[in-house]
Scaffold this motif. Structure first.
Motif, short mmCIF file in Angstrom:
data_model
loop_
_atom_site.label_atom_id
_atom_site.label_comp_id
_atom_site.label_asym_id
_atom_site.label_seq_id
_atom_site.Cartn_x
_atom_site.Cartn_y
_atom_site.Cartn_z
N LEU A 1 -4.38 -8.28 -0.71
CA LEU A 1 -3.46 -7.18 -1.03
C LEU A 1 -2.51 -7.56 -2.16
CD1 LEU A 1 -2.56 -5.82 2.51
CD2 LEU A 1 -3.68 -4.56 0.67
N ILE A 2 -2.11 -8.81 -2.20
CA ILE A 2 -1.22 -9.25 -3.28
C ILE A 2 -1.95 -9.23 -4.62
CG2 ILE A 2 0.04 -11.24 -4.20
CD1 ILE A 2 0.75 -11.93 -1.29
N LEU B 1 0.83 -1.20 0.00
CA LEU B 1 0.00 0.00 0.00
C LEU B 1 0.86 1.25 0.00
CD1 LEU B 1 -2.70 -1.00 2.66
CD2 LEU B 1 -2.96 -1.03 0.17
N ILE B 2 0.36 2.31 -0.61
CA ILE B 2 1.05 3.59 -0.54
C ILE B 2 0.92 4.11 0.90
CG2 ILE B 2 0.62 4.10 -2.97
CD1 ILE B 2 -1.63 5.96 -2.11
N PRO B 3 1.80 5.01 1.34
CA PRO B 3 1.79 5.46 2.74
C PRO B 3 0.43 5.95 3.23
CG PRO B 3 3.79 6.21 1.66
CD PRO B 3 2.94 5.58 0.59
N ALA C 1 -4.19 4.53 6.72
CA ALA C 1 -5.62 4.30 6.90
C ALA C 1 -5.90 2.90 7.44
CB ALA C 1 -6.35 4.51 5.57
N ILE C 2 -5.22 1.88 6.89
CA ILE C 2 -5.46 0.52 7.37
C ILE C 2 -4.96 0.36 8.80
CG2 ILE C 2 -3.29 -0.50 6.56
CD1 ILE C 2 -6.75 -2.16 6.48
N THR C 3 -3.88 1.07 9.15
CA THR C 3 -3.40 1.03 10.52
C THR C 3 -4.42 1.63 11.48
OG1 THR C 3 -1.09 1.18 9.76
CG2 THR C 3 -1.53 1.72 12.06
N ALA C 4 -5.04 2.74 11.06
CA ALA C 4 -6.06 3.36 11.89
C ALA C 4 -7.27 2.45 12.06
CB ALA C 4 -6.49 4.70 11.27
N LEU C 5 -7.68 1.77 10.99
CA LEU C 5 -8.82 0.85 11.07
C LEU C 5 -8.49 -0.35 11.96
CD1 LEU C 5 -10.03 0.95 7.35
CD2 LEU C 5 -11.14 1.98 9.33
#
Length: 421
Positions: A179-180, A47-49, A54-58
């Protein structure tokens, strides 16, 4: 009367059984944690930064919401472990916990759906699909919590380990695989939702056929779950508050050092969780058993001592793993302090679960008071500039360690007094 077991061998049997059970659960939980870390690595590379943030926040929201799952697990484990009735009654208790899990899952799913616009605004996420998928993901995790509680309270360790393994495998294979195939925030959340369904489906299969719960059984399970969830919420808040204090009271570079050190602390916190899982049912069935609790504390503390020694002997390797020597070399000599902090909170977590097992109602209040004291102390020492730079980092991690150990001692004394009374 003859016996195949000599008196010298008798004490060894339960010890060997405990070691076998602990090993099975430890392996399952290790697979779960390693697979979760693998998903994070895939996310950071695919993923781009902006999307990774965003995924870290979720994932952070899932971590908060998962407290309900942990509360259900603790409640189910305690109720089954302390059960003294017939097998039919035990089946009714199991059914009550599973139905309580269904109701809790539906409730949290509905709350997440309603709160979707708020989450999108707070987290600055434009994808409604990604945020909406929080709801079924959290619902499956909550349902799984009730299943884990029944398996843990019934001491079905192999099946419990299988569900833990399914959590990690589902997240890594389906979440990482999505993701892959297509690196996007939506794909990641679709994979996470599907991955969360895997352990819930496995748990439903393992516990199929449970029946006989009355409405009163379900209400009692839900009431106890609320209390356990509140206590665990207090623990998780205080265990994560230091990162917020560092961000607010230290400068950007030093708060970054602290955040990297917290990776070590969290590893030391989660490492001995299998001990808590194994010993919790016996703590519930033998309230006030200070010998059993003391041995569990010694086991958790022993693992903590090993991690502290490891960070003292291999500080450069630790720094390389958590972020690289190029950026975090100054942190090397102090990584052992974070190992001490994480180990102290691991001991506190064990005592918190002992309080839940013994239904100590004042545990949550004591933890909230400890958090308030820690916040005031950090504000005075760091906010007034008494300790700055790396000294501020060392002082803050020392204060968190002290707070965890003092709370552990206070809770343990309270549990002993409650059992004596």
């Amino acid at each position: 009367m003859s016996s195949d077991t000599t008196p010298e061998q008798e004490p060894k049997a339960p010890r060997l059984a405990f070691l076998r059970s602990a090993t099975v659960v430890a392996v399952g939980m290790a697979i779960m944690n390693v697979a979760a870390y693998g998903f994070t690595l895939i996310s950071s590379h695919r993923l781009i930064p902006e999307q990774f943030g965003a995924i870290t926040a979720l994932l952070g929201l899932l971590l908060i919401g998962n407290v309900a799952s942990l509360g259900l697990q603790a409640t189910g484990a305690r109720r089954l472990a302390t059960h003294t009735g017939s097998g039919k009654d035990a089946e009714a208790l199991s059914d009550a916990m599973l139905k309580a899990g269904h109701r809790s899952a539906l409730g949290l799913t509905a709350v997440c759906v309603v709160a979707t616009p708020l989450f999108m605004w707070l987290l600055h996420i434009d994808s409604i699909v990604a945020v909406l998928l929080l709801a079924p993901t959290l619902g499956c995790l909550t349902l799984m919590g009730s299943q884990l509680g029944v398996l843990q309270g019934s001491q079905r360790w192999t099946e419990l380990a299988a569900v833990y393994t399914a959590v990690g495998v589902g997240r890594l294979v389906l979440g990482g695989g999505a993701l892959i195939v297509h690196p996007s925030l939506d794909s990641a959340m679709i994979g996470l939702a599907l991955g969360a369904a895997v352990p819930a489906l496995l748990g439903a299969f393992l516990l199929r056929g449970s029946a006989g719960a009355s409405a009163e059984h379900i209400k009692a399970a839900l009431r106890e779950t609320v209390h356990g969830t509140h206590t665990l919420l207090a623990f998780f808040v205080i265990a994560n508050a230091d990162v917020l204090f560092a961000r607010a009271l230290l400068d950007g570079t030093d708060s970054g050092y602290y955040a990297a050190g917290v990776i070590v602390a969290k590893a030391c916190l989660f490492l001995p969780q299998f001990v808590i899982v194994i010993v919790f049912p016996s703590l519930a069935s033998s309230p006030g058993d200070t010998v059993r609790l003391r041995r569990a504390i010694m086991a958790v503390a022993g693992l903590g001592v090993c991690t502290v020694i490891g960070t003292l002997l291999l500080p450069d390797l630790v720094v390389t793993i958590i972020g690289g020597k190029e950026n975090y070399a100054p942190l090397g000599p102090y990584t052992w302090l974070f190992a001490v902090s994480g180990s102290a909170y691991a001991v506190l977590q064990l005592v918190v679960y002992a309080a839940i097992a013994q239904q100590e109602k004042r545990a949550a209040l004591l933890i909230w008071v400890g958090l308030a004291v820690l916040a005031v102390a950090a504000g005075i020492v760091l906010g007034a500039g008494i300790a700055t730079g790396l000294t501020g980092v060392k002082v803050l991690v020392a204060m968190t360690s002290t707070c965890a150990l003092v709370l552990s001692a206070a809770l343990a004394v309270g549990l002993h007094r409650q059992a004596t009374d």
